[in-house]
Scaffold this motif. Structure first.
Motif, PDB file in Angstrom:
ATOM      1  N   ALA A 165       0.673  -1.236   0.015  1.00 39.90           N
ATOM      2  CA  ALA A 165      -0.063  -0.074  -0.035  1.00 39.90           C
ATOM      3  C   ALA A 165       0.784   1.120   0.112  1.00 39.90           C
ATOM      4  CB  ALA A 165      -0.889  -0.158   1.220  1.00 39.90           C
ATOM      5  N   SER A 166       2.151   1.272   0.900  1.00 39.75           N
ATOM      6  CA  SER A 166       2.849   2.388   0.940  1.00 39.75           C
ATOM      7  C   SER A 166       3.565   2.661  -0.551  1.00 39.75           C
ATOM      8  CB  SER A 166       3.862   2.204   1.804  1.00 39.75           C
ATOM      9  OG  SER A 166       4.820   1.394   1.502  1.00 39.75           O
ATOM     10  N   VAL A 167       3.708   1.591  -1.451  1.00 40.23           N
ATOM     11  CA  VAL A 167       4.458   1.681  -2.722  1.00 40.23           C
ATOM     12  C   VAL A 167       3.795   1.429  -3.854  1.00 40.23           C
ATOM     13  CG1 VAL A 167       6.789   1.457  -1.637  1.00 40.23           C
ATOM     14  CG2 VAL A 167       5.531  -0.420  -2.680  1.00 40.23           C
ATOM     15  N   ALA A 168       2.167   1.576  -3.765  1.00 40.50           N
ATOM     16  CA  ALA A 168       1.183   1.309  -4.844  1.00 40.50           C
ATOM     17  C   ALA A 168       1.496   2.027  -6.241  1.00 40.50           C
ATOM     18  CB  ALA A 168      -0.065   1.317  -4.331  1.00 40.50           C
ATOM     19  N   ASP A 169       1.898   3.123  -6.107  1.00 41.94           N
ATOM     20  CA  ASP A 169       2.070   3.951  -7.037  1.00 41.94           C
ATOM     21  C   ASP A 169       3.378   4.119  -7.669  1.00 41.94           C
ATOM     22  OD1 ASP A 169      -0.523   4.862  -6.961  1.00 41.94           O
ATOM     23  OD2 ASP A 169      -0.266   6.391  -5.666  1.00 41.94           O
ATOM     24  N   SER A 170       4.465   3.286  -7.169  1.00 42.82           N
ATOM     25  CA  SER A 170       5.778   3.220  -7.520  1.00 42.82           C
ATOM     26  C   SER A 170       5.922   2.497  -8.827  1.00 42.82           C
ATOM     27  CB  SER A 170       6.795   2.854  -6.422  1.00 42.82           C
ATOM     28  OG  SER A 170       6.597   3.733  -5.359  1.00 42.82           O
ATOM     29  N   PRO A 171       6.824   2.400  -9.670  1.00 44.20           N
ATOM     30  CA  PRO A 171       7.354   1.598 -10.749  1.00 44.20           C
ATOM     31  C   PRO A 171       7.232   0.275 -10.167  1.00 44.20           C
ATOM     32  CG  PRO A 171       8.825   3.472 -10.789  1.00 44.20           C
ATOM     33  CD  PRO A 171       7.985   3.402  -9.455  1.00 44.20           C
ATOM     34  N   PHE A 172       7.153  -0.819 -11.313  1.00 46.81           N
ATOM     35  CA  PHE A 172       7.068  -2.156 -10.762  1.00 46.81           C
ATOM     36  C   PHE A 172       8.370  -2.825 -10.291  1.00 46.81           C
ATOM     37  CE2 PHE A 172       7.778  -6.677 -12.044  1.00 46.81           C
ATOM     38  CZ  PHE A 172       6.649  -7.108 -11.561  1.00 46.81           C
ATOM     39  N   TRP A 173       9.420  -2.382 -10.851  1.00 48.16           N
ATOM     40  CA  TRP A 173      10.669  -2.960 -10.193  1.00 48.16           C
ATOM     41  C   TRP A 173      10.950  -2.258  -8.872  1.00 48.16           C
ATOM     42  CZ3 TRP A 173      12.196  -7.273 -11.526  1.00 48.16           C
ATOM     43  CH2 TRP A 173      11.578  -7.856 -12.796  1.00 48.16           C
ATOM     44  N   THR A 174      10.461  -1.064  -8.621  1.00 48.59           N
ATOM     45  CA  THR A 174      10.693  -0.457  -7.251  1.00 48.59           C
ATOM     46  C   THR A 174       9.829  -1.435  -6.271  1.00 48.59           C
ATOM     47  OG1 THR A 174      10.923   1.599  -8.206  1.00 48.59           O
ATOM     48  CG2 THR A 174      10.486   1.552  -5.687  1.00 48.59           C
ATOM     49  N   ARG A 175       8.662  -1.729  -6.809  1.00 47.59           N
ATOM     50  CA  ARG A 175       7.651  -2.352  -5.709  1.00 47.59           C
ATOM     51  C   ARG A 175       8.375  -3.725  -5.494  1.00 47.59           C
ATOM     52  NH1 ARG A 175       2.382  -2.691  -9.207  1.00 47.59           N
ATOM     53  NH2 ARG A 175       3.634  -1.065 -10.580  1.00 47.59           N
ATOM     54  N   VAL A 176       9.036  -4.333  -6.511  1.00 52.05           N
ATOM     55  CA  VAL A 176       9.515  -5.729  -6.214  1.00 52.05           C
ATOM     56  C   VAL A 176      10.649  -5.313  -5.340  1.00 52.05           C
ATOM     57  CG1 VAL A 176      11.235  -7.510  -7.444  1.00 52.05           C
ATOM     58  CG2 VAL A 176       9.266  -6.376  -8.609  1.00 52.05           C
ATOM     59  N   PHE A 177      11.754  -4.385  -5.319  1.00 53.86           N
ATOM     60  CA  PHE A 177      12.786  -4.233  -4.363  1.00 53.86           C
ATOM     61  C   PHE A 177      12.653  -3.959  -3.172  1.00 53.86           C
ATOM     62  CE2 PHE A 177      15.682  -1.114  -2.322  1.00 53.86           C
ATOM     63  CZ  PHE A 177      16.973  -2.072  -2.203  1.00 53.86           C
ATOM     64  N   VAL A 178      11.111  -2.998  -2.855  1.00 55.57           N
ATOM     65  CA  VAL A 178      10.662  -2.769  -1.620  1.00 55.57           C
ATOM     66  C   VAL A 178      10.252  -3.908  -0.868  1.00 55.57           C
ATOM     67  CG1 VAL A 178       9.384  -1.276  -0.418  1.00 55.57           C
ATOM     68  CG2 VAL A 178      10.442  -0.406  -2.187  1.00 55.57           C
ATOM     69  N   LEU A 179       9.348  -4.763  -1.545  1.00 55.66           N
ATOM     70  CA  LEU A 179       8.827  -5.931  -0.858  1.00 55.66           C
ATOM     71  C   LEU A 179       9.704  -6.752  -0.623  1.00 55.66           C
ATOM     72  CD1 LEU A 179       5.633  -6.114  -3.373  1.00 55.66           C
ATOM     73  CD2 LEU A 179       5.390  -5.845  -0.849  1.00 55.66           C
ATOM     74  N   ALA A 180      10.677  -7.184  -1.287  1.00 56.08           N
ATOM     75  CA  ALA A 180      11.719  -7.917  -1.180  1.00 56.08           C
ATOM     76  C   ALA A 180      12.758  -7.459   0.126  1.00 56.08           C
ATOM     77  CB  ALA A 180      12.635  -8.410  -2.268  1.00 56.08           C
ATOM     78  N   ALA A 181      13.018  -6.228  -0.059  1.00 58.24           N
ATOM     79  CA  ALA A 181      13.939  -5.824   1.160  1.00 58.24           C
ATOM     80  C   ALA A 181      13.120  -5.731   2.429  1.00 58.24           C
ATOM     81  CB  ALA A 181      14.237  -4.266   0.629  1.00 58.24           C
ATOM     82  N   VAL A 182      11.940  -5.315   2.489  1.00 60.03           N
ATOM     83  CA  VAL A 182      11.304  -5.396   3.673  1.00 60.03           C
ATOM     84  C   VAL A 182      10.867  -6.648   4.349  1.00 60.03           C
ATOM     85  CG1 VAL A 182       9.085  -4.778   4.704  1.00 60.03           C
ATOM     86  CG2 VAL A 182      10.123  -3.013   3.340  1.00 60.03           C
ATOM     87  N   GLY A 183      10.556  -7.619   3.367  1.00 62.27           N
ATOM     88  CA  GLY A 183      10.605  -8.978   3.815  1.00 62.27           C
ATOM     89  C   GLY A 183      11.713  -9.570   4.471  1.00 62.27           C
ATOM     90  N   LEU A 184      12.704  -9.493   3.860  1.00 60.25           N
ATOM     91  CA  LEU A 184      14.095 -10.031   4.244  1.00 60.25           C
ATOM     92  C   LEU A 184      14.598  -9.486   5.506  1.00 60.25           C
ATOM     93  CD1 LEU A 184      16.531 -11.919   3.747  1.00 60.25           C
ATOM     94  CD2 LEU A 184      17.562 -10.032   2.231  1.00 60.25           C
ATOM     95  N   ALA A 185      14.345  -8.187   5.728  1.00 62.08           N
ATOM     96  CA  ALA A 185      15.113  -7.212   6.629  1.00 62.08           C
ATOM     97  C   ALA A 185      13.939  -7.669   7.856  1.00 62.08           C
ATOM     98  CB  ALA A 185      14.898  -5.861   6.440  1.00 62.08           C
ATOM     99  N   ILE A 186      12.824  -7.828   7.828  1.00 55.68           N
ATOM    100  CA  ILE A 186      12.066  -7.853   8.991  1.00 55.68           C
ATOM    101  C   ILE A 186      12.188  -9.393   9.369  1.00 55.68           C
ATOM    102  CG2 ILE A 186       9.435  -8.180   9.451  1.00 55.68           C
ATOM    103  CD1 ILE A 186       8.774  -5.798   8.307  1.00 55.68           C
ATOM    104  N   THR A 187      12.282 -10.318   8.446  1.00 56.32           N
ATOM    105  CA  THR A 187      12.600 -11.626   8.752  1.00 56.32           C
ATOM    106  C   THR A 187      13.855 -11.879   9.856  1.00 56.32           C
ATOM    107  OG1 THR A 187      11.389 -12.541   7.052  1.00 56.32           O
ATOM    108  CG2 THR A 187      12.780 -14.172   8.100  1.00 56.32           C
TER     109      THR A 187
END
Length: 319
Positions: A165-187
């Motif tokens: 929801a926080s990156v819904a308007d961002s480019p596709f690859w930015t969404r990929v990077f942010v989702l992966a980075a947040v998922g990895l960092a939080i884990t």
């Protein structure tokens, strides 16, 4: 001469692209950081809940169990939820807010259930049978790990939904990077902290057996501090669930034009911030605390309504 000019132009283009890529990467990293902060309430709850999955097992099995749960969490986020979130953002972006609200309502339900259990606790239930064979212990461990990964899937889905929801308007690859980075960092953050918490009492016991008196004192302090610390962590986790869940539902209602409650919370929080008087530097903190408390109370009320309705239909997590 023309070759030199062409080479210079090519180098200039490469430098420009490198600058653009660096700026994009910085922006993506900043978005990942902001998204991670928004999901911090769920992170606190996940950190508070997970140590309970190793209760009743030998100390030598604690870190392996945490490691298995962490790998399952990573699979949940990167293999299952990340592709699902990207597909959702491409095919049905309108569904992000309803799903976010549904997850927020579930957090309210879980938080309210914990509060109700604290007010009227059930009879204590034993974890281990009186005489267990090694096969029984292995089955119990497998069951506990599966339950932890199921619970993590729900919490991870909420983390990924908040991030999306926080990156819904961002480019596709930015969404990929942010989702992966947040998922990895939080884990890494959650299960790294959980491992430290789980082994803290072992470290304390080891220090109590050392020869140096100061170290023995530190060890005794750690051993004594762990039970109240875990209790406090559980309370903070429950409060965070209610605050985050209530806030998500409020923002969702506001998104659909039902902003009366959100506006009331906003006005109340700013009134409290403005009323601190001589303590003006504390006004932002007072405003935030009031908004969080109001969201938490709304989350508790919503969760209390859901508890009797959910009943057996909602999967119970092993807390």
């Amino acid at each position: 001469m023309s070759l030199s000019i062409g080479l210079i132009a090519l180098i200039d283009d490469v430098v420009s692209l490198a600058k653009l890529a660096a700026a994009s990467l910085d922006d993506a990293a900043a978005q990942a950081t902001r998204a991670g902060v928004k999901a911090m309430g769920i992170v606190v709850d996940d950190t508070a809940v997970t140590p309970r999955y190793v209760v009743g097992f030998a100390a030598s099995r604690e870190l392996p169990i945490i490691g298995r749960i962490a790998l399952g969490s990573l699979k949940n986020k990167l293999v299952i939820l990340l592709p699902a979130a990207l597909a959702l953002s491409l095919l049905a972006p309108w569904a992000i807010t309803p799903l976010l609200m549904l997850g927020g309502a579930y957090l309210c339900f879980e938080g309210a259930e914990k509060v109700l259990e604290a007010v009227s606790p059930h009879a204590a239930q034993g974890v281990q049978a009186p005489q267990q064979t090694p096969e029984d212990v292995l089955r119990q461990e497998e069951k506990r790990v599966r339950g932890a990964i199921r619970t993590d899937l729900i919490l991870s889905a909420e983390v990924m939904a908040i991030t999306l929801a926080s990156v819904a308007d961002s480019p596709f690859w930015t969404r990929v990077f942010v989702l992966a980075a947040v998922g990895l960092a939080i884990t890494v953050l959650v299960y790294g902290v959980v491992a430290l918490i789980v082994k803290a009492d072992d470290v304390g016991l080891a220090l109590t057996r050392s020869g140096a008196a100061p170290l023995r004192g530190v060890g005794r302090g750690i051993v004594r501090a762990m039970p109240p610390f875990l209790s406090l962590l559980g309370l903070v986790g429950t409060a965070a669930m209610l605050w985050v869940g209530g806030g998500i539902v409020l923002h969702g209602l506001e998104h659909y034009g039902w902003d009366m409650i959100a506006n009331a919370v906003h006005d109340l929080a700013h009134a409290v911030g403005a009323g601190v008087g001589a303590l003006a530097p504390l006004a932002p903190l007072a405003t935030w605390l009031m908004a969080a408390a109001a969201s938490g109370l709304i989350g508790l009320a919503l969760g209390a309504l859901i508890v009797p309705l959910a009943g057996f239909a909602t999967p119970r997590s092993v807390h």
